[in-house]
Design an enzyme around this catalytic site. Structure first.
Site, short mmCIF file in Angstrom:
data_model
loop_
_atom_site.label_atom_id
_atom_site.label_comp_id
_atom_site.label_asym_id
_atom_site.label_seq_id
_atom_site.Cartn_x
_atom_site.Cartn_y
_atom_site.Cartn_z
N LYS A 116 0.76 -1.26 0.06
CA LYS A 116 -0.07 0.09 -0.10
C LYS A 116 0.89 1.36 -0.07
CE LYS A 116 -4.29 -2.02 1.47
NZ LYS A 116 -5.29 -1.58 1.81
N LYS A 198 -3.35 -10.10 -6.42
CA LYS A 198 -4.71 -9.88 -6.07
C LYS A 198 -6.55 -8.77 -6.42
CE LYS A 198 -5.96 -7.86 -2.37
NZ LYS A 198 -6.14 -7.31 -0.55
N LYS A 201 -10.80 -4.54 -4.20
CA LYS A 201 -11.77 -3.38 -4.41
C LYS A 201 -11.54 -2.14 -4.97
CE LYS A 201 -13.23 -3.98 -0.01
NZ LYS A 201 -12.07 -3.90 1.01
#
Ligand code: AQP
Length: 334
Positions: A116, A198, A201
């Protein structure tokens, strides 16, 4: 009445967007069935969501939607506790105590933080770094035995175990040491556009993920565009991540095993296969969506459920936090 001898389950999901097929397959589809065997707590973890910049109005809406979707998958508020994380202040309070028992080096090794940080270079904030401590607080507050999650969250649950053990050793037995529950099938659903990554969302490419509330035609279109390979044969293989990912999805949605799937599509090519995978997802999501719309349209009822869930969670969390504060030496005046 809840069976007091039953083991306890906790899991959470971020309202950082509409749940994806990945969230459903890896985590949420297991949550309702677990109610039969365990005392379950499920949380919409909005405190976690703001580790990445969120538009306030969208976050508010996504939080209601997340709760409605969870209920639509069969979580029964009379049996389980469903609540919004920020409604239970003990999560943030315990997180501070746990942060003082978590090492900088441990947090630096978390792969989600590394991923992230790369994705949000302009906003590598302290919350992103200490996210796993808050997650440990979520779990340890309720003395959960099991945490059903996708493979990407395994490392965080393991850190929760380490922190629980460290605290127990330093201050005497306080926390149950939790274990992750990760299913063998579908623990990591991959992006439809980049089947080495992966499904997420918050992916900037909408074709990379299927949302649980996507319209049937949108779901069909996204599967039609899914990246595969040039071989044209439906079979599972390491060098065929796209097709293998679609087989996993189809297998979970229909209950068919790989051999049956390979046989079903022998000689048919990817067009027919992708259509069948898309349809299998539509068949599972359509009834959930009908229920979701019904629940979301009765906001007062939804709010009553969430308020009651928060009250029940607060009572449990308060007991744990009281114990922790006493053990670390904070003055308690009655
Ligand atoms: N692709 C996936 N395959 C299997 N399981 C998955 N999970 C997430 N993606 C997949 C599982 O879903 C649960 C809830 O996830 P989360 O909302 O807490 O956050 P996340 O893991 O960071 O999921 P996303 O979709 O990638 O969200 P963003 O984009 O906001 O970071 C967890 O149990 C997770 O393992």
């Amino acid at each position: 009445m809840a069976d007091t001898t039953a083991k306890r389950v906790f899991s959470g999901i971020q309202p950082s967007g509409t749940f994806t097929l990945g969230n459903y397959v890896g985590a949420v589809r297991h949550w309702a069935p677990l109610q039969q065997q365990y005392d379950c707590l499920y949380s919409v973890v909005d405190l976690h969501a703001i580790t990445v910049r969120q538009e306030p109005a969208l976050l508010r809406r996504a939080t209601y939607e997340a709760a409605a979707l969870l209920l639509a998958t069969g979580i029964n508020p009379d049996k389980s506790i469903i609540f919004i994380q920020s409604h239970v202040p003990q999560h943030a309070e315990l997180a501070w105590v746990l942060a003082c028992n978590t090492m900088f080096g441990e947090l630096s090794r978390m792969t989600q933080f590394k991923d992230k940080s790369k994705k949000h270079v302009e906003n590598i904030n302290g919350g992103l770094f200490t996210y796993p401590v808050l997650m440990a607080a979520d779990i340890l507050l309720y003395n959960a035995d099991y945490v059903p999650v996708g493979a990407d969250q395994k490392q965080h649950v393991e850190l929760s175990r380490d922190v629980a053990q460290r605290f127990n050793n330093a201050y005497s037995d306080t926390f149950v040491v939790p274990a992750p529950l990760i299913s063998e099938q579908g623990a990591k659903v991959l992006s439809l556009q980049d089947p080495t990554a992966k499904m997420s969302k918050s992916d900037s490419n909408e074709n990379a993920y299927v949302s649980m509330t996507d319209a049937p035609e949108v779901i069909m279109r996204k599967f039609k565009r899914a990246v595969t390979d040039s071989e044209g044969t439906v079979r599972r293989a390491e060098d065929k991540p796209g097709v293998s990912n679609l087989m996993t999805i189809y297998g979970i949605m229909t209950g068919k095993d790989d051999a049956a799937i390979e046989k079903e599509f022998a000689g048919l090519g990817y067009g027919a296969f992708k259509e069948a995978v898309g349809q299998s997802v539509v068949d599972v999501f359509s009834p959930i969506n009908a229920e979701y719309t019904r629940i979301l349209n009765d906001k007062p009822a939804l709010e009553r459920i969430l308020k009651q869930g928060a009250e029940r969670a607060q009572a449990m969390a308060g007991r744990t936090l009281g114990k922790v504060y006493k053990k670390v030496g904070f003055v308690q005046i009655k």
